[in-house]
Design an enzyme around this catalytic site. Structure first.
Site, PDB file in Angstrom:
ATOM      1  N   CYS A  10       0.810  -1.315  -0.127  1.00  0.00           N
ATOM      2  CA  CYS A  10      -0.034  -0.024   0.036  1.00  0.00           C
ATOM      3  C   CYS A  10       0.841   1.144   0.003  1.00  0.00           C
ATOM      4  O   CYS A  10       1.428   1.554   0.817  1.00  0.00           O
ATOM      5  CB  CYS A  10      -0.957   0.009   1.187  1.00  0.00           C
ATOM      6  SG  CYS A  10      -2.084   1.508   1.362  1.00  0.00           S
ATOM      7  N   LYS A  37      -9.895  -9.634   5.360  1.00  0.00           N
ATOM      8  CA  LYS A  37      -9.662  -8.752   6.364  1.00  0.00           C
ATOM      9  C   LYS A  37     -10.118  -9.238   7.531  1.00  0.00           C
ATOM     10  O   LYS A  37     -11.282  -9.819   7.898  1.00  0.00           O
ATOM     11  CB  LYS A  37     -10.739  -7.279   6.212  1.00  0.00           C
ATOM     12  CG  LYS A  37     -10.124  -6.700   5.035  1.00  0.00           C
ATOM     13  CD  LYS A  37     -10.999  -5.578   4.650  1.00  0.00           C
ATOM     14  CE  LYS A  37     -10.758  -4.764   3.314  1.00  0.00           C
ATOM     15  NZ  LYS A  37     -11.918  -3.944   2.777  1.00  0.00           N
ATOM     16  N   VAL A  50      -6.573   0.412   4.869  1.00  0.00           N
ATOM     17  CA  VAL A  50      -5.028   0.813   5.640  1.00  0.00           C
ATOM     18  C   VAL A  50      -4.635   2.110   5.067  1.00  0.00           C
ATOM     19  O   VAL A  50      -5.121   2.430   3.708  1.00  0.00           O
ATOM     20  CB  VAL A  50      -3.935  -0.134   5.637  1.00  0.00           C
ATOM     21  CG1 VAL A  50      -4.382  -1.303   6.436  1.00  0.00           C
ATOM     22  CG2 VAL A  50      -3.811  -0.700   4.072  1.00  0.00           C
ATOM     23  N   SER A  63      -4.577   8.510   5.172  1.00  0.00           N
ATOM     24  CA  SER A  63      -3.137   8.957   5.262  1.00  0.00           C
ATOM     25  C   SER A  63      -2.856  10.414   5.453  1.00  0.00           C
ATOM     26  O   SER A  63      -2.035  10.911   6.291  1.00  0.00           O
ATOM     27  CB  SER A  63      -2.392   8.429   3.862  1.00  0.00           C
ATOM     28  OG  SER A  63      -3.069   8.873   2.952  1.00  0.00           O
TER      29      SER A  63
HETATM   30  N1  LIG Z   1      -7.764   7.714   1.049  1.00  0.00           N
HETATM   31  C1  LIG Z   1      -7.216   6.542   1.879  1.00  0.00           C
HETATM   32  C2  LIG Z   1      -6.949   5.480   0.602  1.00  0.00           C
HETATM   33  C3  LIG Z   1      -6.224   4.230   1.368  1.00  0.00           C
HETATM   34  C4  LIG Z   1      -6.273   2.788   0.422  1.00  0.00           C
HETATM   35  O1  LIG Z   1      -6.767   2.923  -0.436  1.00  0.00           O
HETATM   36  N2  LIG Z   1      -5.752   1.698   1.209  1.00  0.00           N
HETATM   37  C5  LIG Z   1      -6.211   0.806   0.389  1.00  0.00           C
HETATM   38  C6  LIG Z   1      -4.714  -0.142   0.184  1.00  0.00           C
HETATM   39  S1  LIG Z   1      -3.469   0.847  -0.846  1.00  0.00           S
HETATM   40  C7  LIG Z   1      -7.047  -0.248   0.916  1.00  0.00           C
HETATM   41  O2  LIG Z   1      -6.778  -0.425   2.206  1.00  0.00           O
HETATM   42  N3  LIG Z   1      -7.957  -0.990   0.396  1.00  0.00           N
HETATM   43  C8  LIG Z   1      -8.870  -1.779   1.155  1.00  0.00           C
HETATM   44  C9  LIG Z   1     -10.389  -1.888   0.412  1.00  0.00           C
HETATM   45  O3  LIG Z   1     -10.620  -0.787  -0.125  1.00  0.00           O
HETATM   46  O4  LIG Z   1     -10.998  -2.423   0.578  1.00  0.00           O
HETATM   47  C10 LIG Z   1      -6.027   7.088   2.505  1.00  0.00           C
HETATM   48  O5  LIG Z   1      -5.259   7.939   1.993  1.00  0.00           O
HETATM   49  O6  LIG Z   1      -5.510   6.169   3.487  1.00  0.00           O
END
Ligand SMILES: N[C@@H](CCC(=O)N[C@@H](CS)C(=O)NCC(=O)O)C(=O)O
Length: 217
Positions: A10, A37, A50, A63
Protein backbone atom coordinates in the site's frame (compact mmCIF):
# COMPACT_ATOMS: atom_id res chain seq x y z
CA UNK A 1 4.16 3.04 21.14
CA UNK A 2 2.24 3.92 17.96
CA UNK A 3 0.98 1.09 15.75
CA UNK A 4 0.70 1.49 11.99
CA UNK A 5 -1.81 -0.95 10.57
CA UNK A 6 -0.47 -1.75 7.13
CA UNK A 7 -0.55 -3.74 3.93
CA UNK A 8 2.71 -4.66 2.21
CA UNK A 9 1.97 -3.03 -1.17
CA UNK A 10 0.00 0.00 0.00
CA UNK A 11 1.45 3.36 -1.08
CA UNK A 12 -0.70 5.27 1.43
CA UNK A 13 0.83 3.24 4.26
CA UNK A 14 4.27 4.21 2.97
CA UNK A 15 3.45 7.91 3.40
CA UNK A 16 2.83 7.40 7.09
CA UNK A 17 5.88 5.12 7.50
CA UNK A 18 8.10 7.71 5.80
CA UNK A 19 6.75 10.58 7.93
CA UNK A 20 7.25 8.53 11.11
CA UNK A 21 10.83 7.66 10.11
CA UNK A 22 11.65 11.27 9.15
CA UNK A 23 10.44 12.39 12.55
CA UNK A 24 12.31 9.60 14.33
CA UNK A 25 9.13 8.26 15.94
CA UNK A 26 9.30 4.57 16.92
CA UNK A 27 6.29 2.54 15.80
CA UNK A 28 5.12 -1.02 15.36
CA UNK A 29 3.81 -2.19 12.04
CA UNK A 30 0.90 -4.64 11.94
CA UNK A 31 0.14 -6.05 8.51
CA UNK A 32 -3.35 -7.17 7.48
CA UNK A 33 -4.42 -9.32 4.56
CA UNK A 34 -6.77 -7.01 2.66
CA UNK A 35 -8.06 -9.98 0.66
CA UNK A 36 -9.29 -11.53 3.89
CA UNK A 37 -9.78 -8.74 6.38
CA UNK A 38 -9.67 -9.91 9.98
CA UNK A 39 -12.61 -9.05 12.25
CA UNK A 40 -10.50 -6.89 14.59
CA UNK A 41 -9.50 -4.79 11.55
CA UNK A 42 -13.05 -4.46 10.23
CA UNK A 43 -14.14 -3.34 13.68
CA UNK A 44 -11.69 -0.43 13.89
CA UNK A 45 -11.35 0.68 10.24
CA UNK A 46 -14.42 2.77 9.30
CA UNK A 47 -13.64 2.60 5.58
CA UNK A 48 -12.12 -0.89 5.65
CA UNK A 49 -8.80 0.58 4.51
CA UNK A 50 -5.21 0.90 5.62
CA UNK A 51 -3.34 2.79 6.90
CA UNK A 52 -4.60 3.14 10.44
CA UNK A 53 -2.54 4.70 13.18
CA UNK A 54 -3.35 3.49 16.65
CA UNK A 55 -2.58 6.20 19.21
CA UNK A 56 -3.40 5.02 22.71
CA UNK A 57 -7.15 4.21 22.54
CA UNK A 58 -7.74 6.28 19.41
CA UNK A 59 -7.59 4.95 15.85
CA UNK A 60 -6.75 7.45 13.13
CA UNK A 61 -7.63 6.62 9.52
CA UNK A 62 -6.86 8.26 6.14
CA UNK A 63 -3.17 8.81 5.36
CA UNK A 64 -3.53 12.59 4.94
CA UNK A 65 -5.07 12.84 8.41
CA UNK A 66 -2.38 10.60 9.88
CA UNK A 67 0.53 12.61 8.46
CA UNK A 68 -1.09 15.91 9.49
CA UNK A 69 -1.52 14.53 13.03
CA UNK A 70 2.16 13.55 13.08
CA UNK A 71 2.98 17.01 11.80
CA UNK A 72 0.98 18.59 14.64
CA UNK A 73 2.61 16.48 17.33
CA UNK A 74 6.15 15.52 16.28
CA UNK A 75 9.25 17.48 15.30
CA UNK A 76 10.87 18.23 12.94
CA UNK A 77 8.22 20.01 10.83
CA UNK A 78 7.84 18.57 7.35
CA UNK A 79 5.50 21.29 6.08
CA UNK A 80 6.67 24.84 5.35
CA UNK A 81 5.75 27.35 8.08
CA UNK A 82 4.40 30.00 5.73
CA UNK A 83 0.64 29.49 5.11
CA UNK A 84 0.66 30.00 1.35
CA UNK A 85 3.60 27.63 0.87
CA UNK A 86 1.93 25.12 3.18
CA UNK A 87 -1.29 25.32 1.16
CA UNK A 88 0.67 24.79 -2.05
CA UNK A 89 2.30 21.69 -0.55
CA UNK A 90 -1.06 20.28 0.50
CA UNK A 91 -2.43 20.87 -2.99
CA UNK A 92 0.45 18.94 -4.62
CA UNK A 93 -0.05 16.14 -2.10
CA UNK A 94 -3.56 15.91 -3.51
CA UNK A 95 -2.07 15.60 -7.01
CA UNK A 96 0.02 12.75 -5.57
CA UNK A 97 -3.18 10.97 -4.55
CA UNK A 98 -4.68 11.40 -8.00
CA UNK A 99 -1.47 9.97 -9.48
CA UNK A 100 -1.94 6.89 -7.28
CA UNK A 101 -5.49 6.53 -8.61
CA UNK A 102 -4.16 6.71 -12.20
CA UNK A 103 -1.51 4.11 -11.38
CA UNK A 104 -4.18 1.79 -9.98
CA UNK A 105 -6.09 1.95 -13.27
CA UNK A 106 -2.88 1.41 -15.27
CA UNK A 107 -2.19 -1.70 -13.19
CA UNK A 108 -5.62 -3.22 -13.24
CA UNK A 109 -7.83 -2.15 -16.14
CA UNK A 110 -8.50 -4.72 -18.86
CA UNK A 111 -9.49 -1.89 -21.19
CA UNK A 112 -6.79 -0.52 -23.46
CA UNK A 113 -8.49 2.87 -23.90
CA UNK A 114 -8.67 3.34 -20.12
CA UNK A 115 -5.03 2.27 -19.82
CA UNK A 116 -3.94 4.78 -22.47
CA UNK A 117 -6.01 7.58 -20.92
CA UNK A 118 -4.47 7.07 -17.48
CA UNK A 119 -0.94 6.67 -18.86
CA UNK A 120 -1.47 10.03 -20.61
CA UNK A 121 -2.86 11.56 -17.43
CA UNK A 122 0.22 10.43 -15.51
CA UNK A 123 2.46 11.98 -18.11
CA UNK A 124 0.49 15.25 -17.94
CA UNK A 125 0.71 15.46 -14.15
CA UNK A 126 4.45 14.81 -14.08
CA UNK A 127 4.90 17.39 -16.84
CA UNK A 128 3.18 19.94 -14.59
CA UNK A 129 5.41 18.88 -11.73
CA UNK A 130 8.49 19.51 -13.86
CA UNK A 131 7.56 23.20 -13.93
CA UNK A 132 7.01 23.26 -10.14
CA UNK A 133 10.41 21.86 -9.22
CA UNK A 134 13.41 24.03 -8.47
CA UNK A 135 17.03 23.04 -7.97
CA UNK A 136 16.08 20.09 -5.80
CA UNK A 137 16.96 17.59 -4.69
CA UNK A 138 13.46 17.59 -3.16
CA UNK A 139 10.13 19.24 -3.93
CA UNK A 140 10.99 22.10 -1.56
CA UNK A 141 14.71 22.27 -2.38
CA UNK A 142 17.14 21.03 0.25
CA UNK A 143 14.38 20.32 2.74
CA UNK A 144 12.52 16.98 2.75
CA UNK A 145 8.78 17.62 3.13
CA UNK A 146 5.50 15.74 3.31
CA UNK A 147 5.07 16.21 -0.44
CA UNK A 148 8.17 14.03 -0.85
CA UNK A 149 6.63 11.42 1.45
CA UNK A 150 3.61 11.33 -0.89
CA UNK A 151 5.54 11.13 -4.14
CA UNK A 152 8.21 8.61 -3.09
CA UNK A 153 5.70 5.70 -3.03
CA UNK A 154 4.30 6.81 -6.41
CA UNK A 155 7.76 6.84 -7.98
CA UNK A 156 8.48 3.42 -6.49
CA UNK A 157 5.89 1.81 -8.80
CA UNK A 158 7.94 2.89 -11.77
CA UNK A 159 11.02 0.99 -10.50
CA UNK A 160 8.99 -2.13 -11.31
CA UNK A 161 7.13 -0.76 -14.36
CA UNK A 162 10.44 0.32 -15.96
CA UNK A 163 11.73 -3.26 -15.90
CA UNK A 164 8.58 -4.54 -17.58
CA UNK A 165 7.20 -1.93 -19.96
CA UNK A 166 8.14 1.48 -21.37
CA UNK A 167 5.43 3.95 -20.37
CA UNK A 168 7.58 6.99 -21.25
CA UNK A 169 6.16 8.84 -18.24
CA UNK A 170 9.32 10.73 -17.36
CA UNK A 171 11.06 11.14 -20.69
CA UNK A 172 12.23 14.72 -21.23
CA UNK A 173 11.48 15.61 -17.59
CA UNK A 174 14.97 15.96 -16.05
CA UNK A 175 13.89 17.61 -12.79
CA UNK A 176 11.28 14.96 -12.11
CA UNK A 177 13.83 12.25 -12.89
CA UNK A 178 16.37 13.79 -10.48
CA UNK A 179 13.67 14.11 -7.81
CA UNK A 180 12.73 10.48 -8.28
CA UNK A 181 16.39 9.43 -7.84
CA UNK A 182 16.85 11.57 -4.73
CA UNK A 183 13.76 10.07 -3.12
CA UNK A 184 14.77 6.50 -3.95
CA UNK A 185 18.10 7.10 -2.18
CA UNK A 186 16.51 8.41 1.03
CA UNK A 187 16.71 5.99 3.98
CA UNK A 188 13.16 6.65 5.22
CA UNK A 189 11.88 5.83 1.72
CA UNK A 190 13.94 2.65 1.41
CA UNK A 191 12.80 1.45 4.83
CA UNK A 192 9.10 2.06 4.15
CA UNK A 193 8.65 -1.29 2.38
CA UNK A 194 9.67 -4.90 2.88
CA UNK A 195 12.92 -6.07 1.25
CA UNK A 196 11.15 -8.08 -1.47
CA UNK A 197 8.60 -5.36 -2.28
CA UNK A 198 9.49 -5.28 -5.99
CA UNK A 199 9.02 -9.02 -6.41
CA UNK A 200 5.69 -8.80 -4.57
CA UNK A 201 4.50 -5.93 -6.76
CA UNK A 202 5.53 -7.75 -9.92
CA UNK A 203 3.65 -10.86 -8.79
CA UNK A 204 0.58 -8.68 -8.11
CA UNK A 205 0.80 -7.12 -11.58
CA UNK A 206 1.08 -10.52 -13.27
CA UNK A 207 -1.96 -11.82 -11.37
CA UNK A 208 -4.24 -9.14 -12.82
CA UNK A 209 -6.45 -9.79 -15.82
CA UNK A 210 -5.35 -6.43 -17.10
CA UNK A 211 -4.22 -4.95 -20.36
CA UNK A 212 -0.84 -4.29 -18.71
CA UNK A 213 -0.43 -7.91 -17.56
CA UNK A 214 -1.04 -9.03 -21.12
CA UNK A 215 1.89 -6.87 -22.30
CA UNK A 216 4.38 -8.28 -19.79
CA UNK A 217 6.93 -10.81 -21.03
N1 LIG B 1 -7.73 7.66 0.98
C1 LIG B 1 -7.11 6.56 1.69
C2 LIG B 1 -6.76 5.47 0.69
C3 LIG B 1 -6.24 4.23 1.40
C4 LIG B 1 -6.40 3.00 0.51
O1 LIG B 1 -6.95 3.05 -0.60
N2 LIG B 1 -5.91 1.86 1.02
C5 LIG B 1 -6.07 0.61 0.30
C6 LIG B 1 -4.76 -0.15 0.20
S1 LIG B 1 -3.52 0.76 -0.63
C7 LIG B 1 -7.04 -0.27 1.06
O2 LIG B 1 -6.96 -0.35 2.26
N3 LIG B 1 -7.93 -0.94 0.34
C8 LIG B 1 -8.81 -1.90 0.94
C9 LIG B 1 -10.21 -1.78 0.46
O3 LIG B 1 -10.53 -0.74 -0.19
O4 LIG B 1 -10.98 -2.70 0.69
C10 LIG B 1 -5.86 7.04 2.43
O5 LIG B 1 -5.27 8.03 1.98
O6 LIG B 1 -5.51 6.47 3.47
Amino acid sequence: MLTLVSFDLCPYVQRAAIALAEKGVPFERRDVDLGNKPDWFKAISPLGKVPLLQVDDEVLFESAVIVEYLEDTQAPPLHPAEPLARARHRAWMEVGSSILADIWTVETTPDRAAFDAKAASLRDKFQRLESQLGKGPYFDGERFSLVDAVFAPAFRYFDVFDRLIDLGTFSGLPKVQAWRRALAARLSVKDAVVADYEARLEAFLRRQRSWLAGRLG
